[in-house]
Design a protein around this motif. Structure first.
Motif, mmCIF file in Angstrom:
data_model
loop_
_atom_site.group_PDB
_atom_site.id
_atom_site.type_symbol
_atom_site.label_atom_id
_atom_site.label_comp_id
_atom_site.label_asym_id
_atom_site.label_seq_id
_atom_site.Cartn_x
_atom_site.Cartn_y
_atom_site.Cartn_z
ATOM 1 N N THR A 192 27.539 42.105 38.398
ATOM 2 C CA THR A 192 28.001 43.695 37.639
ATOM 3 C C THR A 192 29.425 43.512 37.079
ATOM 4 N N ALA A 193 29.868 44.331 36.620
ATOM 5 C CA ALA A 193 31.157 44.503 35.838
ATOM 6 C C ALA A 193 31.560 45.919 35.900
ATOM 7 N N ASN A 194 32.767 45.933 35.731
ATOM 8 C CA ASN A 194 33.590 47.323 35.706
ATOM 9 C C ASN A 194 32.906 48.354 34.752
ATOM 10 N N ILE A 195 32.450 47.965 33.710
ATOM 11 C CA ILE A 195 31.915 48.670 32.473
ATOM 12 C C ILE A 195 30.698 48.955 32.370
ATOM 13 N N TYR A 196 29.774 48.228 33.367
ATOM 14 C CA TYR A 196 28.338 48.554 33.283
ATOM 15 C C TYR A 196 28.134 49.991 33.711
ATOM 16 N N GLY A 197 27.616 50.704 33.113
ATOM 17 C CA GLY A 197 27.458 52.237 33.316
ATOM 18 C C GLY A 197 28.419 52.871 33.590
ATOM 19 N N SER A 208 45.758 41.402 30.358
ATOM 20 C CA SER A 208 46.969 41.297 30.925
ATOM 21 C C SER A 208 46.916 41.513 32.570
ATOM 22 N N PRO A 209 47.932 41.098 33.108
ATOM 23 C CA PRO A 209 47.953 41.091 34.715
ATOM 24 C C PRO A 209 47.833 42.508 35.174
ATOM 25 N N GLY A 210 48.340 43.417 34.490
ATOM 26 C CA GLY A 210 48.603 44.746 35.002
ATOM 27 C C GLY A 210 47.053 45.432 34.864
ATOM 28 N N HIS A 211 46.403 45.320 33.655
ATOM 29 C CA HIS A 211 45.158 46.149 33.379
ATOM 30 C C HIS A 211 44.174 45.234 34.505
ATOM 31 N N SER A 226 42.148 46.967 37.534
ATOM 32 C CA SER A 226 40.416 46.934 37.350
ATOM 33 C C SER A 226 39.898 46.447 38.636
ATOM 34 N N VAL A 227 40.584 45.480 39.351
ATOM 35 C CA VAL A 227 39.996 44.837 40.526
ATOM 36 C C VAL A 227 40.263 46.036 41.587
ATOM 37 N N GLU A 228 41.416 46.637 41.946
ATOM 38 C CA GLU A 228 41.469 47.597 42.685
ATOM 39 C C GLU A 228 40.419 48.673 42.570
ATOM 40 N N ALA A 229 40.047 49.179 41.206
ATOM 41 C CA ALA A 229 39.155 50.175 41.166
ATOM 42 C C ALA A 229 37.638 49.644 41.502
ATOM 43 N N SER A 230 37.592 48.443 41.214
ATOM 44 C CA SER A 230 36.120 47.888 41.486
ATOM 45 C C SER A 230 35.757 47.900 42.879
ATOM 46 N N LEU A 231 36.905 47.473 43.833
ATOM 47 C CA LEU A 231 36.947 47.564 45.366
ATOM 48 C C LEU A 231 36.673 48.713 45.746
ATOM 49 N N ARG A 232 37.039 49.891 45.086
ATOM 50 C CA ARG A 232 36.699 51.280 45.432
ATOM 51 C C ARG A 232 35.386 51.721 45.350
ATOM 52 N N ARG A 233 35.057 51.346 43.912
ATOM 53 C CA ARG A 233 33.671 51.847 43.744
ATOM 54 C C ARG A 233 32.379 50.966 44.532
ATOM 55 N N ILE A 244 35.974 41.193 47.055
ATOM 56 C CA ILE A 244 35.021 40.727 45.885
ATOM 57 C C ILE A 244 34.779 39.256 46.139
ATOM 58 N N ASP A 245 33.633 38.781 46.476
ATOM 59 C CA ASP A 245 33.187 37.512 46.556
ATOM 60 C C ASP A 245 33.578 36.546 45.421
ATOM 61 N N LEU A 246 33.163 36.952 44.120
ATOM 62 C CA LEU A 246 33.482 36.200 42.964
ATOM 63 C C LEU A 246 33.906 37.261 42.004
ATOM 64 N N PHE A 247 35.121 37.170 41.565
ATOM 65 C CA PHE A 247 35.552 38.222 40.184
ATOM 66 C C PHE A 247 35.706 37.293 39.132
ATOM 67 N N LEU A 248 35.168 37.515 37.959
ATOM 68 C CA LEU A 248 35.118 36.960 36.580
ATOM 69 C C LEU A 248 35.836 37.640 35.604
ATOM 70 N N LEU A 249 36.912 37.038 34.671
ATOM 71 C CA LEU A 249 37.301 37.301 33.616
ATOM 72 C C LEU A 249 35.926 37.762 32.487
ATOM 73 N N HIS A 250 35.976 38.761 31.951
ATOM 74 C CA HIS A 250 34.861 39.113 31.173
ATOM 75 C C HIS A 250 34.835 39.020 29.751
ATOM 76 N N SER A 251 34.377 37.605 29.462
ATOM 77 C CA SER A 251 34.298 37.287 28.150
ATOM 78 C C SER A 251 35.702 36.954 27.187
ATOM 79 N N PRO A 252 36.602 36.445 27.747
ATOM 80 C CA PRO A 252 37.757 36.197 26.792
ATOM 81 C C PRO A 252 37.513 35.008 25.779
#
Length: 288
Positions: free
Chosen positions: A55-60, A130-133, A137-144, A150-158
């Motif tokens: 998944t990703a934080n922006i999906y839905g 950026s590191p802050g963003h 985002s990681v912290e928000a994904s953990l909550r959702r 998170i087993d595998l976190f990916l930077l999304h299309s840099p």
């Protein structure tokens, strides 16, 4: 049911099902796959032996992660969770998200609105690595997701330049040491970004379109020898016009070393069809 396992390489040390479920349309305005319908699909996938959910934080607008979090409650240890961050919505899109439920119902009745939403979704979103963003985002994904890791976190299309800058890599390494991430990698869109990602010592996995992977097999094989795993996506693009169609696409995806295939669908029947294609599909011994 047990699906053939794939080893995603020494850098991640993850073993996952050869086919994973892509969850980009879960909870979206247009898909209609939300609430109990989405949770039924997710439970079906888990019961069928799928162990990786992507998944990703922006999906839905975050709803994909929430749905997954609810579906895996009590089953967390059965699942390898993959999510991404680095893209963000514009202010106008965030406002529209507040009216998501009525928009979903209206879009089902008004084709022109549905088309307008689809066209907007097709456009590129702003990127922020950026590191802050990324950390927020990681912290928000953990909550959702309702999990502590998170087993595998990916930077999304840099793009390749953003990867070469590597401004967030040290922070991600810190999150691995803290136990919030088991490993991290990069979701790439083209050859240039894939080549840049393969050169990063901390990258554990790449998510890559199958068409791009086909262009650079020797580089991916060299990356696998260095412990990198691969998640093949967009595997069915053009499959209907190729010999063997979807079965051939799955075979091609799994023939790369330390690689698994992502099937993005909101249909249990389509997922079952893809799982059926695993029968007789050889998986290189180095991946198991």
């Amino acid at each position: 049911m047990t699906l053939p396992p794939v080893f995603l390489g020494q850098r991640s040390n993850l073993r996952v099902s050869a086919i994973g479920l892509g969850c980009s349309r879960l909870g979206s305005t247009l898909s209609g796959c939300t609430g109990p319908v989405a949770e039924k699909l997710l439970h079906h996938a888990l019961d069928a032996g799928v162990t990786l959910l992507d998944t990703a934080n922006i999906y839905g607008q975050g709803e994909s992660e929430r749905l997954i979090g609810r579906a895996i409650h009590g089953r967390r240890d059965e699942v390898t969770l993959v999510t991404k961050a680095g893209q963000r919505f514009t202010a106008a899109q965030r406002v529209v998200a507040l009216a998501k439920s009525p928009l979903r119902m209206l879009a089902q009745r008004v084709p022109s609105l549905r088309a307008a939403i689809a066209n907007r979704r097709a456009g590129a979103l702003p990127r922020d690595f950026s590191p802050g963003h990324v950390q927020s985002s990681v912290e928000a994904s953990l909550r959702r997701l309702g999990t502590d890791r998170i087993d595998l976190f990916l930077l999304h299309s840099p793009d390749a330049e953003a990867i070469r800058r590597g401004e967030t890599f040290t922070m991600l390494d810190g999150l691995v040491r803290a136990g919030k991430l088991r490993a991290w990698g990069i979701s790439v869109d083209d050859v240039a970004s894939a080549e840049a990602a393969l050169a990063v010592p901390s990258v554990a996995a790449l998510q890559i379109p199958l068409a791009v992977a086909r262009e650079m097999r020797p580089a991916l094989e060299a990356g696998a020898a260095q412990g990198i795993g691969f998640m093949m996506r967009e595997i069915f693009t053009g499959a209907a016009t190729q010999p063997g169609g979807r079965a051939a696409a799955i075979h091609a995806s799994l023939f790369f070393p330390q690689a698994m295939a992502l099937v993005g669908t909101t249909s249990s029947a389509h997922l079952d069809e893809a799982l059926g294609h695993l029968r007789g599909t050889p998986i290189p011994e180095t991946t198991v």
